[in-house]
Design a protein around this motif. Structure first.
Motif, short mmCIF file in Angstrom:
data_model
loop_
_atom_site.label_atom_id
_atom_site.label_comp_id
_atom_site.label_asym_id
_atom_site.label_seq_id
_atom_site.Cartn_x
_atom_site.Cartn_y
_atom_site.Cartn_z
N GLU A 87 34.51 -6.56 26.83
CA GLU A 87 34.99 -6.30 25.64
C GLU A 87 36.28 -7.29 25.41
O GLU A 87 36.37 -7.44 24.11
CB GLU A 87 36.03 -4.73 26.04
N THR A 88 36.80 -8.22 26.25
CA THR A 88 37.74 -8.69 25.99
C THR A 88 37.22 -9.99 25.11
O THR A 88 37.72 -10.50 24.38
CB THR A 88 38.37 -9.64 27.38
N ILE A 89 35.92 -10.33 25.43
CA ILE A 89 35.22 -11.60 24.89
C ILE A 89 34.87 -10.81 23.38
O ILE A 89 35.35 -11.55 22.41
CB ILE A 89 34.11 -11.84 25.40
N THR A 90 34.33 -9.74 23.18
CA THR A 90 33.76 -9.61 21.82
C THR A 90 35.10 -9.03 21.05
O THR A 90 34.94 -9.55 19.94
CB THR A 90 32.98 -8.30 21.90
N SER A 91 36.08 -8.53 21.49
CA SER A 91 37.05 -8.27 20.68
C SER A 91 37.95 -9.58 20.40
O SER A 91 38.49 -9.64 19.11
CB SER A 91 37.97 -7.21 21.22
N ALA A 92 37.95 -10.19 21.15
CA ALA A 92 38.76 -11.64 20.82
C ALA A 92 38.02 -12.32 19.80
O ALA A 92 38.68 -12.80 18.81
CB ALA A 92 38.96 -12.50 21.94
N LEU A 93 36.92 -12.50 19.72
CA LEU A 93 35.83 -13.15 18.77
C LEU A 93 35.91 -12.36 17.38
O LEU A 93 35.81 -12.87 16.42
CB LEU A 93 34.67 -13.39 19.56
N ARG A 94 35.85 -11.04 17.41
CA ARG A 94 35.80 -10.46 16.38
C ARG A 94 37.11 -10.53 15.63
O ARG A 94 36.90 -10.68 14.30
CB ARG A 94 35.64 -8.82 16.82
N PHE A 95 38.15 -10.50 16.28
CA PHE A 95 39.35 -10.92 15.63
C PHE A 95 39.34 -12.24 14.82
O PHE A 95 39.85 -12.25 13.59
CB PHE A 95 40.54 -11.10 16.57
N PHE A 96 38.51 -13.13 15.35
CA PHE A 96 38.35 -14.65 14.52
C PHE A 96 37.11 -14.25 13.53
O PHE A 96 36.65 -15.45 13.11
CB PHE A 96 38.48 -15.62 15.37
N ILE A 98 34.19 -13.84 14.39
CA ILE A 98 33.01 -14.41 14.91
C ILE A 98 32.00 -13.44 15.50
O ILE A 98 32.48 -12.64 16.56
CB ILE A 98 33.43 -15.48 15.99
N GLN A 99 31.00 -13.11 15.02
CA GLN A 99 30.07 -11.78 15.07
C GLN A 99 28.76 -12.37 15.83
O GLN A 99 28.36 -13.17 15.41
CB GLN A 99 29.81 -11.13 14.02
N PHE A 100 28.53 -11.49 17.04
CA PHE A 100 27.22 -11.94 17.69
C PHE A 100 25.98 -11.05 16.87
O PHE A 100 26.39 -9.96 16.38
CB PHE A 100 27.26 -11.43 18.89
N ASP A 101 24.99 -11.40 16.70
CA ASP A 101 23.95 -10.72 16.42
C ASP A 101 23.22 -9.75 17.40
O ASP A 101 22.46 -8.86 17.02
CB ASP A 101 22.78 -11.79 15.71
N GLU A 102 23.27 -10.54 18.52
CA GLU A 102 22.48 -9.67 19.70
C GLU A 102 23.19 -10.07 20.89
O GLU A 102 23.92 -11.00 21.03
CB GLU A 102 21.07 -9.95 19.46
N GLY A 103 22.90 -9.23 22.07
CA GLY A 103 23.17 -9.74 23.25
C GLY A 103 23.96 -8.70 23.92
O GLY A 103 24.35 -7.40 23.49
N ALA A 104 24.90 -9.08 25.09
CA ALA A 104 25.60 -8.15 25.87
C ALA A 104 26.42 -7.36 25.02
O ALA A 104 27.15 -7.96 24.08
CB ALA A 104 26.23 -8.96 26.85
N ALA A 105 26.57 -5.84 25.26
CA ALA A 105 27.54 -5.17 24.46
C ALA A 105 28.56 -4.56 25.25
O ALA A 105 28.25 -4.47 26.71
CB ALA A 105 26.77 -4.04 23.63
N ALA A 106 29.85 -4.21 24.78
CA ALA A 106 30.76 -3.83 25.52
C ALA A 106 30.49 -2.38 25.75
O ALA A 106 29.63 -1.76 25.30
CB ALA A 106 31.93 -4.02 24.74
N GLU A 107 31.28 -1.93 26.84
CA GLU A 107 30.75 -0.31 27.09
C GLU A 107 30.92 0.56 25.96
O GLU A 107 31.76 0.43 24.98
CB GLU A 107 31.89 0.24 28.08
N GLY A 108 29.94 1.32 25.70
CA GLY A 108 30.10 2.40 24.53
C GLY A 108 29.38 1.82 23.40
O GLY A 108 29.14 2.35 22.41
N GLU A 109 29.06 0.55 23.62
CA GLU A 109 28.36 -0.06 22.33
C GLU A 109 26.75 -0.41 22.56
O GLU A 109 26.53 -0.52 23.78
CB GLU A 109 28.89 -1.69 22.07
N GLU A 110 25.87 -0.18 21.54
CA GLU A 110 24.39 -0.51 21.85
C GLU A 110 24.30 -1.78 21.85
O GLU A 110 24.54 -2.66 21.21
CB GLU A 110 23.76 0.15 20.70
N THR A 111 23.50 -2.21 22.87
CA THR A 111 22.77 -3.53 23.12
C THR A 111 21.86 -3.85 21.94
O THR A 111 20.87 -2.93 21.61
CB THR A 111 22.34 -3.68 24.35
#
Ligand code: GLU
Length: 595
Positions: A87-96, A98-111
């Protein structure tokens, strides 16, 4: 040695073969030239500027080419796992953005994606299937050397001034018989799996037995005979051709717990996930020969490597360049930029200036274009240490904020306050942000709000020489806080040319003649009239020529007013400020000094 027996002895539970996995993870159906990139962080919970720098390269390469950018969590070292790290990684990058198209998801998110699992800790069987295959082909073997034996070998090598590691005669378990291996396993001795390196000394039957001879390895690397030593030459997208002696170490591929090392996981994962471009820090460059040998042994084609330069800064004490350090440099942490309230576009734009040498030129030619239109290339990346400089970031930020519409900037400031300075919300967001317990009076709160804030932020931004003093949210708030009565205070003394009595009189006259509907020139004419009437020169240059004739000049008089209205001597245009403050607040501030 019966490899079949050994493979079954070591991996009885593995029934899939590399071919099964090749079928499960087919080539991606992407247009020609589309790049597949990935970010492979260890889940330590700390995400830094270097990660953002790499992720940005990955993201640009993938998205500029119509490819895919995915997140793989490299959690083979469970000691380093920190809860919530994804979650720390995805939210930090989302702030900038930078979005992933696929891969590991934070809890509660779909992979998302068909190339998972995207956590290395969930891929043990896959790695083991490939190791089993290497054993079958005589390319890997179990090694039972204990910590003490390894230390002993190291000591001997150091004493002999030899390269340390397990190779040649030091690879003591290379030629164990099946019976010896069985006995060791039965005795419960722990073991790791090592590759049987082909070494790098060119033997007489090698196709490149002559010095200078070249050939291509199975993975596609160039192999060159340098005086009898085999070198691998790899085309790095950032550095051009890199040449290094081929690997000769029997490196560990599976640890005693059956979990792979970085080397092996990298090769298997990047192959099966069909990564085309491996963007990673230059600290991995020296392991490249190991990776080439692994790709060769497994029969996989090499991806394109992009070894990025380490982020450096100028050390204030020594004046020399040094790596950014977690301990010494708070700006290494991505949190720093969020807390300070840097606009993500500013940080990204700055990163592009250090990532691609032609970015600044492009920006100058097209100041309003979106950075997504800039064609990022690995060839324009510097391979020497990239120099990170906060002052330069601040300069870039000033320009970026100047291009950001004021209402957008106002929402950004409010978003920042919500997260980091909730006590400022009643001021920045007005009624919308004022909570029940707020001590901002109803009247003030209703005047404040996003529109008020946008007007403040827009002040002095048009015209030929627009103001460039907005940098990051925390600094901006300090800079504009005089617009809010709750923070307004007089910060500087009146000019020495003006006596206290005169200052009072100036303010009294100003208040008496104040008409909020005066335009800028009517307003200034009144100030000039007050100045002249009270014995101050109408123009600074008159005063400079004949200082004996005047008490001061009109500038000193207007400074008294400026101080009363804004509390400081350096500020944008007073008339414009008064228009934003409104008649009531302007008069109240002046009146407060006359009681
Ligand atoms: N897990 C590695 C790291 O955090 C990733 C390196 C790579 O991208 O291959 O350094």
């Amino acid at each position: 040695m019966d490899n079949q027996k050994l493979a079954e002895l070591l991996f009885p539970h593995i029934d899939k073969t590399p071919a099964d996995y090749e079928a499960m993870y087919p080539q991606r159906d992407l247009p020609e030239g589309a790049m597949v990139t990935r970010m492979g962080p260890s889940p330590t919970g700390f995400i830094h500027l270097g990660n953002l720098y790499g992720a940005f390269v990955d993201e640009r390469l993938a998205h500029q080419s119509g490819g895919t950018f995915y997140l793989r969590i490299e959690d083979t070292d469970d000691k380093r796992y920190v809860e919530g790290a994804v979650e720390t990684i995805t939210s930090a990058l989302r702030f900038f953005d930078i979005q992933f198209d696929e891969g590991a998801a934070a809890e509660g998110e779909e992979t998302r994606g068909a190339y998972g699992p995207y956590y290395q800790s969930q891929r043990a069987e896959i790695y083991q299937a490939f190791v089993k295959d290497l054993v079958l082909r005589g390319q890997a073997y179990p090694c039972f050397l204990t910590e003490e034996e390894l230390a002993e070998i190291r000591a001997e090598q150091e004493a002999n001034k030899e390269t340390t590691g397990i190779y040649g005669k030091y690879a003591r378990c290379r030629d164990l018989t099946l019976e010896e291996i069985e006995a060791n396993i039965q005795a419960g001795k722990p073991y790791v799996m090592r590759i049987r390196s082909k070494g790098n000394i060119i033997d007489p039957d090698h196709c490149c037995h002559e010095t200078g001879g070249t050939c291509t390895t199975r993975s596609g690397a160039k192999c060159v005979n340098h005086d009898g030593v085999m070198y691998i030459h790899v085309q790095d997208a950032v550095r051009g051709e890199v040449a290094m002696p081929a690997n000769d170490q029997d490196v560990v591929i599976l640890k005693a717990n059956g979990i792979p090392t970085y080397h092996f996981a990298h090769v298997v994962d990047d192959h099966l996930m069909r990564t085309t471009h491996v963007v990673r820090g230059e600290e991995w460059l020296m392991s490249l020969p190991i990776h080439v040998e692994l790709f060769d042994k497994l029969g996989f084609p090499l991806p394109t490597y992009c070894h990025t330069a380490v982020l450096m800064k100028l050390d204030e004490e020594t004046g020399g360049k040094r790596k950014l350090s977690k301990r010494k440099d708070p700006e290494l942490s991505l949190d720093y930029y969020r807390r300070e309230g840097y606009h993500p576009q500013a940080v990204k734009e700055y990163l592009l200036t250090i990532l691609n040498s032609n970015f600044e030129e492009w920006r100058m030619a097209d100041p309003d274009a979106s950075i997504d239109d800039f064609r990022f290339t690995t060839e324009k990346m510097s391979s020497a240490g990239a120099l990170f400089d906060l002052d330069k970031l601040n300069d870039v930020s000033k320009d970026v904020l100047l291009r950001t519409p004021a209402d957008e900037l106002a929402s950004f400031m409010i978003g920042w306050a919500e997260e980091f300075r909730p006590e400022l919300l009643p001021l920045l967001a007005g009624d919308a942000g004022a909570s029940g317990e707020s001590d901002v009076s109803g009247a003030a709160a209703s005047a404040y709000g996003p529109e008020y804030l946008a007007k403040i932020l827009d002040l002095g931004r048009d015209g030929k020489k627009p103001r460039k003093d907005l940098i990051y949210a925390r600094q901006i708030f300090d800079f504009i806080c005089y617009f809010f009565d709750e923070c307004f205070k007089i910060e500087e003394p009146v000019p020495e040319e003006v006596s206290d009595e005169d200052a009072r009189e100036i303010l009294q006259r100003y208040l008496d003649s104040y008409d909020h509907s005066d335009d800028q020139s009517q307003w200034f004419d009144k100030i000039r009239a007050i100045a002249v009437d009270m014995g101050y020169a109408a123009k600074p240059k008159d005063y400079k020529k004949h200082p004996e004739d005047y008490k001061g000049h009109v500038g000193h008089v207007s400074t008294v007013i400026r101080l009363a209205v804004m509390g400081r001597t350096q500020s944008p245009d007073v008339w414009e400020i008064q228009q934003i403050l409104g008649e009531e607040r302007t008069k109240a501030r002046i009146g407060a000094l006359l009681v």
